[in-house]
Design a protein around this motif. Structure first.
Motif, PDB file in Angstrom:
ATOM      1  N   GLU A 133      59.479  36.720  26.574  1.00  0.00           N
ATOM      2  CA  GLU A 133      58.366  37.394  25.901  1.00  0.00           C
ATOM      3  C   GLU A 133      57.133  36.487  25.855  1.00  0.00           C
ATOM      4  OE1 GLU A 133      56.899  40.909  24.116  1.00  0.00           O
ATOM      5  OE2 GLU A 133      58.729  40.447  25.227  1.00  0.00           O
ATOM      6  N   LYS A 134      57.339  35.217  25.600  1.00  0.00           N
ATOM      7  CA  LYS A 134      56.236  34.254  25.579  1.00  0.00           C
ATOM      8  C   LYS A 134      55.567  34.171  26.953  1.00  0.00           C
ATOM      9  CE  LYS A 134      55.356  29.302  24.920  1.00  0.00           C
ATOM     10  NZ  LYS A 134      55.987  27.986  24.639  1.00  0.00           N
ATOM     11  N   ASN A 135      56.388  34.061  28.004  1.00  0.00           N
ATOM     12  CA  ASN A 135      55.852  33.984  29.361  1.00  0.00           C
ATOM     13  C   ASN A 135      55.089  35.244  29.743  1.00  0.00           C
ATOM     14  OD1 ASN A 135      57.064  31.496  29.588  1.00  0.00           O
ATOM     15  ND2 ASN A 135      58.672  32.151  30.990  1.00  0.00           N
TER      16      ASN A 135
ATOM     17  N   HIS B 171      53.509  37.439  27.816  1.00  0.00           N
ATOM     18  CA  HIS B 171      52.205  37.531  27.152  1.00  0.00           C
ATOM     19  C   HIS B 171      51.200  36.565  27.773  1.00  0.00           C
ATOM     20  CE1 HIS B 171      53.335  40.409  24.185  1.00  0.00           C
ATOM     21  NE2 HIS B 171      54.214  39.637  23.581  1.00  0.00           N
TER      22      HIS B 171
END
Length: 437
Positions: A367-369, A371
């Motif tokens: 999810e971090k990647n 975004h």
């Protein structure tokens, strides 16, 4: 015999299954049947099953039994991978009227007619391991008028230690190139703009034909069809990413810079137990080849957590590796032992609690990647293929995807300012300033 009867299809599993369901429904329609929703009362229920995980098996059984509850007098057809894997068990289930394994779906009309005439059938199964010919199922149209999935091959020769697919799909079988292009031409005539090449192992396309043709040849042929504006590739094995392959496709403006490279683990010792045919270092090199050839390609992958014997140290290697790799998106799967595979009999099976914890870690990283990757395009104008009018977060608007498969939603008023109020933009590629939506 089938004219005037209704059929209610349901597809479980992958896009290949959906393609094959669509192909079977087209054959049944040609025989005079009418397709209805699975939740309606129908004369025939067709469940195209999946067996990739234990949960898929369970869901397949549930849907078969649900069909019989919807209409106890209906003919219930169970087809596909779970049928191939559990034939003997399903033949004893009196809620199932007909079973149809893989590479027999093309015969669904004859099989159903024979069942209705004599009440029994034994025509629906074969030895999938012995099959050498590609099953000629085709589609002429799709409900999703902007994008169409086109199956180009079946089967897999890899035999990864965790995977049931080679046992239920058989060895690789490639579709004739002329058949592929003819289907794409028909789909283009219906207004389809984007083709997604799919199959069980599309990287192996042509290997059963002594490499006379390959995946790059399929891409070349389809790109010559003028009204097709995008070609998107399904899941690829890292081994296909070579300088030679990239040289064949890099200048083709229709190829989407979106590549799904199957990884499964970021630890070499786990990859070896999985019987994967590459190392983490080789996989990283393939990603670098793509990043050098294409402008910010969307690189996505699959990762399995909780593989038998995966230690805390091995899992941490995967976390560190994936952090360094910095992919756009990762699909995380918890290991599911499949009866008949090597991994199902391995020692040191991992418990569900640890699998859940490890899955959560990688989902958060993904999810971090995701975004961060999408944010890198803020302020740029992107080409979006508009697929449908939708309502999202209480607002009306339009939804589509960029060539890198970034999901875009634009509010209706914003879209009117871009294109005008009187323009029908669905199924058109529109220039969207990313960040205004």
């Amino acid at each position: 015999m089938l004219k005037g009867k209704t059929v209610a299809p349901l597809t479980l599993g992958c896009k290949v299954n959906q393609y094959e369901t669509d192909g079977m429904i087209e054959l049944l329609k040609e025989a005079g049947m009418t397709a209805v929703s699975f939740e309606e009362k129908a004369d025939v229920y067709l469940i195209n099953t999946c067996s990739v995980t234990n949960m898929a098996d369970k869901k397949s059984r549930q849907m078969i039994h649900r069909a019989k509850k919807l209409n106890p007098d209906a003919v219930v057809i169970a087809a596909g991978c779970y049928v191939q894997a559990a034939k003997d068990k399903l033949m004893e289930d009196d809620r199932i009227s007909i079973i149809i394994g893989n590479n027999k779906k093309k015969d669904i009309v004859q099989i159903l007619e024979d069942y209705l005439e004599i009440g029994v059938t034994d025509e629906g199964m074969l030895d999938i391991a012995a099959e050498k010919e590609y099953e000629p199922l085709t589609i002429n149209s799709t409900l999703e008028h902007t994008r169409a999935y086109v199956k180009i091959q079946d089967g897999c020769n890899q035999f990864c230690s965790y995977c049931i697919i080679p046992y239920v799909r058989g060895r690789i079988r490639s579709r004739e190139l002329a058949s592929i292009t003819e289907e794409v031409e028909r789909l283009a005539q219906t207004g389809v703009k984007e083709i997604v090449l799919t199959g069980i192992h599309i990287s192996s396309y042509g290997k059963d034909k002594e490499n006379e043709v390959g995946l790059a040849d399929v891409i070349d042929a389809i790109s010559k069809i003028e009204s097709i504006e995008r070609i998107r590739l399904g899941s690829l094995e890292p081994g296909i990413i070579t300088d030679t392959f990239i040289d064949r496709i890099v200048d083709n403006k229709k190829v989407c810079p979106h590549f799904h490279l199957s990884l499964q683990s970021g630890c070499n010792t786990v990859l070896k137990r999985m019987n994967r045919k590459y190392t983490c270092e080789e996989y990283f090199e393939k990603c670098e080849i793509l990043r050098k050839a294409f402008d910010r390609p969307a690189l996505t992958t699959d990762v399995i957590v909780g593989f038998p014997g995966e230690t805390d140290e091995e899992f941490q290697e995967t976390v560190d590796y994936l952090t360094k790799l910095n992919l756009y998106e990762m699909h995380i799967f918890k290991f599911s032992p499949r009866q008949g595979t090597v991994a199902a009999g391995m020692r040191d099976q991992i418990g569900p609690e640890i699998k859940n914890q490890r899955s959560d870690v990688l989902l958060a990283l993904s999810e971090k990647n995701k975004h961060a990757y999408e944010a890198s395009f803020r302020g740029e104008t992107l080409e979006v293929l508009i697929e449908e009018k939708v309502r999202r977060n209480g607002k009306d608007g339009y939804r589509g995807h960029t060539e890198r498969y970034i999901d875009i939603f634009v509010e209706e008023e914003c879209m009117h300012r871009i294109c005008g109020r009187e323009v029908d933009i669905i199924n058109h590629i529109v220039q969207i300033p990313y960040g205004m939506e």
